[in-house]
Scaffold this motif. Structure first.
Motif, PDB file in Angstrom:
ATOM      1  N   ASP A  30     -20.779   9.433  -1.301  1.00 55.18           N
ATOM      2  CA  ASP A  30     -20.032  10.621  -0.877  1.00 55.18           C
ATOM      3  C   ASP A  30     -18.552  10.376  -0.638  1.00 55.18           C
ATOM      4  OD1 ASP A  30     -22.364  12.165  -0.921  1.00 55.18           O
ATOM      5  OD2 ASP A  30     -22.869  11.582   1.122  1.00 55.18           O
ATOM      6  N   GLU A  31     -18.109   9.114  -0.762  1.00 51.83           N
ATOM      7  CA  GLU A  31     -16.702   8.841  -0.485  1.00 51.83           C
ATOM      8  C   GLU A  31     -16.321   7.453  -0.984  1.00 51.83           C
ATOM      9  OE1 GLU A  31     -14.711  10.057   3.370  1.00 51.83           O
ATOM     10  OE2 GLU A  31     -14.854   7.877   3.639  1.00 51.83           O
ATOM     11  N   VAL A  32     -15.130   7.368  -1.567  1.00 52.05           N
ATOM     12  CA  VAL A  32     -14.555   6.085  -1.966  1.00 52.05           C
ATOM     13  C   VAL A  32     -13.160   6.015  -1.360  1.00 52.05           C
ATOM     14  CG1 VAL A  32     -13.799   4.643  -3.900  1.00 52.05           C
ATOM     15  CG2 VAL A  32     -15.879   6.018  -4.113  1.00 52.05           C
ATOM     16  N   ARG A  33     -12.817   4.842  -0.795  1.00 51.21           N
ATOM     17  CA  ARG A  33     -11.505   4.641  -0.176  1.00 51.21           C
ATOM     18  C   ARG A  33     -10.857   3.386  -0.768  1.00 51.21           C
ATOM     19  NH1 ARG A  33     -10.269   7.049   4.732  1.00 51.21           N
ATOM     20  NH2 ARG A  33     -11.851   8.506   5.440  1.00 51.21           N
ATOM     21  N   ALA A  34      -9.539   3.489  -0.969  1.00 49.07           N
ATOM     22  CA  ALA A  34      -8.778   2.334  -1.445  1.00 49.07           C
ATOM     23  C   ALA A  34      -7.345   2.460  -0.950  1.00 49.07           C
ATOM     24  CB  ALA A  34      -8.814   2.250  -2.967  1.00 49.07           C
ATOM     25  N   GLU A  35      -6.617   1.351  -1.048  1.00 48.82           N
ATOM     26  CA  GLU A  35      -5.231   1.345  -0.592  1.00 48.82           C
ATOM     27  C   GLU A  35      -4.377   0.560  -1.570  1.00 48.82           C
ATOM     28  OE1 GLU A  35      -5.615  -2.355   2.537  1.00 48.82           O
ATOM     29  OE2 GLU A  35      -6.066  -0.325   3.250  1.00 48.82           O
ATOM     30  N   LEU A  36      -3.080   0.825  -1.504  1.00 52.24           N
ATOM     31  CA  LEU A  36      -2.124   0.172  -2.380  1.00 52.24           C
ATOM     32  C   LEU A  36      -0.833  -0.039  -1.614  1.00 52.24           C
ATOM     33  CD1 LEU A  36      -1.362  -0.745  -5.311  1.00 52.24           C
ATOM     34  CD2 LEU A  36      -0.590   1.609  -5.672  1.00 52.24           C
ATOM     35  N   CYS A  61     -10.326   5.439  -7.661  1.00 54.09           N
ATOM     36  CA  CYS A  61     -11.287   5.811  -6.607  1.00 54.09           C
ATOM     37  C   CYS A  61     -12.326   6.791  -7.147  1.00 54.09           C
ATOM     38  CB  CYS A  61     -10.564   6.438  -5.419  1.00 54.09           C
ATOM     39  SG  CYS A  61      -9.689   5.260  -4.396  1.00 54.09           S
ATOM     40  N   SER A  62     -11.867   7.788  -7.871  1.00 57.89           N
ATOM     41  CA  SER A  62     -12.781   8.788  -8.428  1.00 57.89           C
ATOM     42  C   SER A  62     -13.716   8.164  -9.454  1.00 57.89           C
ATOM     43  CB  SER A  62     -11.975   9.923  -9.061  1.00 57.89           C
ATOM     44  OG  SER A  62     -11.165  10.550  -8.097  1.00 57.89           O
ATOM     45  N   GLY A  63     -13.193   7.274 -10.270  1.00 58.82           N
ATOM     46  CA  GLY A  63     -14.024   6.603 -11.270  1.00 58.82           C
ATOM     47  C   GLY A  63     -15.085   5.716 -10.647  1.00 58.82           C
ATOM     48  N   TYR A  64     -14.722   4.981  -9.609  1.00 59.39           N
ATOM     49  CA  TYR A  64     -15.703   4.142  -8.937  1.00 59.39           C
ATOM     50  C   TYR A  64     -16.781   4.998  -8.264  1.00 59.39           C
ATOM     51  CZ  TYR A  64     -12.714   0.015  -9.690  1.00 59.39           C
ATOM     52  OH  TYR A  64     -11.974  -1.002 -10.236  1.00 59.39           O
ATOM     53  N   GLY A  65     -16.372   6.144  -7.750  1.00 55.92           N
ATOM     54  CA  GLY A  65     -17.354   7.076  -7.197  1.00 55.92           C
ATOM     55  C   GLY A  65     -18.295   7.604  -8.266  1.00 55.92           C
ATOM     56  N   CYS A  66     -17.743   7.894  -9.437  1.00 54.62           N
ATOM     57  CA  CYS A  66     -18.565   8.377 -10.543  1.00 54.62           C
ATOM     58  C   CYS A  66     -19.604   7.329 -10.938  1.00 54.62           C
ATOM     59  CB  CYS A  66     -17.670   8.731 -11.735  1.00 54.62           C
ATOM     60  SG  CYS A  66     -18.548   9.414 -13.151  1.00 54.62           S
ATOM     61  N   ILE A  95      -0.045   3.064   0.799  1.00 56.36           N
ATOM     62  CA  ILE A  95      -0.651   4.378   0.573  1.00 56.36           C
ATOM     63  C   ILE A  95      -2.159   4.194   0.505  1.00 56.36           C
ATOM     64  CG2 ILE A  95       1.372   5.407  -0.497  1.00 56.36           C
ATOM     65  CD1 ILE A  95      -0.007   5.015  -3.244  1.00 56.36           C
ATOM     66  N   GLU A  96      -2.867   5.229   0.937  1.00 60.98           N
ATOM     67  CA  GLU A  96      -4.331   5.204   0.968  1.00 60.98           C
ATOM     68  C   GLU A  96      -4.871   6.388   0.186  1.00 60.98           C
ATOM     69  OE1 GLU A  96      -5.358   3.481   5.295  1.00 60.98           O
ATOM     70  OE2 GLU A  96      -4.601   5.535   5.290  1.00 60.98           O
ATOM     71  N   CYS A  97      -6.052   6.220  -0.361  1.00 63.17           N
ATOM     72  CA  CYS A  97      -6.716   7.296  -1.087  1.00 63.17           C
ATOM     73  C   CYS A  97      -8.132   7.462  -0.568  1.00 63.17           C
ATOM     74  CB  CYS A  97      -6.754   6.968  -2.578  1.00 63.17           C
ATOM     75  SG  CYS A  97      -7.547   8.258  -3.568  1.00 63.17           S
ATOM     76  N   VAL A  98      -8.541   8.715  -0.441  1.00 63.08           N
ATOM     77  CA  VAL A  98      -9.930   9.063  -0.128  1.00 63.08           C
ATOM     78  C   VAL A  98     -10.389  10.021  -1.223  1.00 63.08           C
ATOM     79  CG1 VAL A  98     -11.509  10.111   1.516  1.00 63.08           C
ATOM     80  CG2 VAL A  98      -9.528   8.828   2.349  1.00 63.08           C
ATOM     81  N   ALA A  99     -11.426   9.639  -1.958  1.00 66.90           N
ATOM     82  CA  ALA A  99     -11.984  10.469  -3.029  1.00 66.90           C
ATOM     83  C   ALA A  99     -13.384  10.914  -2.643  1.00 66.90           C
ATOM     84  CB  ALA A  99     -12.021   9.693  -4.341  1.00 66.90           C
ATOM     85  N   ARG A 100     -13.660  12.189  -2.927  1.00 69.46           N
ATOM     86  CA  ARG A 100     -14.978  12.763  -2.609  1.00 69.46           C
ATOM     87  C   ARG A 100     -15.474  13.615  -3.769  1.00 69.46           C
ATOM     88  NH1 ARG A 100     -12.257  13.510   2.681  1.00 69.46           N
ATOM     89  NH2 ARG A 100     -13.225  12.020   4.085  1.00 69.46           N
ATOM     90  N   PRO A 101     -16.786  13.622  -3.999  1.00 67.94           N
ATOM     91  CA  PRO A 101     -17.321  14.424  -5.101  1.00 67.94           C
ATOM     92  C   PRO A 101     -17.325  15.917  -4.760  1.00 67.94           C
ATOM     93  CG  PRO A 101     -19.120  13.395  -3.906  1.00 67.94           C
ATOM     94  CD  PRO A 101     -17.844  12.877  -3.302  1.00 67.94           C
ATOM     95  N   VAL A 102     -17.033  16.705  -5.770  1.00 65.01           N
ATOM     96  CA  VAL A 102     -17.123  18.160  -5.673  1.00 65.01           C
ATOM     97  C   VAL A 102     -18.341  18.647  -6.456  1.00 65.01           C
ATOM     98  CG1 VAL A 102     -15.940  20.333  -6.235  1.00 65.01           C
ATOM     99  CG2 VAL A 102     -14.623  18.366  -5.448  1.00 65.01           C
TER     100      VAL A 102
END
Length: 138
Positions: A30-36, A61-66, A95-102
């Motif tokens: 339900d969630e992937v997090r990463a930072e750069l 992030c979205s690809g790893y969630g997929c 910077i941080e990213c939070v990706a979630r499925p829709v």
């Protein structure tokens, strides 16, 4: 950092995510997090964070969630569309990213991601992508 995140960090170490210095910190269904970290090689020639660095973080992030949500018979995916709205930038920090499925379908997935500056909380970008789920030939 969870074990699955470490597996994805190893997987991307010799590819673009590793080259940029991206660190995946959490991978779940339900969630992937990463930072750069904002560094000279993530910048555009104008001295601001390169939009491509931001998009790479969100798309990864979205690809790893997929991958984590692929149906049992699927053998991969490819991004077929992406859109990003860049609302801010950064010259330093992380910077941080939070990706979630829709949408997690049999043939497509849609993911939303928010990229923000860790220290200020300022939103850098809003991102959405669609992935086509791939299956082996019948």
């Amino acid at each position: 950092m969870d074990n699955l995140a470490e597996q994805f960090n190893q997987r991307g170490a010799t590819a673009l995510p590793g080259h940029l210095g991206m660190v995946v910190t959490h991978v779940g269904k339900d969630e992937v997090r990463a930072e750069l970290e904002v560094r000279p090689h993530t910048m555009a020639p104008n001295g601001f964070l390169h939009a491509g660095s931001v998009v790479t973080l969100a798309d990864t992030c979205s690809g790893y969630g997929c991958v984590t949500n692929l149906p049992a018979q699927a053998n991969g995916f490819t991004t077929i569309e992406l859109k990003s709205n860049h609302l801010g930038t950064a010259r330093e920090g992380t910077i941080e990213c939070v990706a979630r499925p829709v949408h997690l379908g049999r043939t497509t997935q849609v993911w939303d991601a928010v990229v923000s500056h860790r220290d200020t909380g300022k939103t850098i970008a809003l991102f959405r992508c669609t992935q086509m789920v791939l299956y082996p030939p019948a």
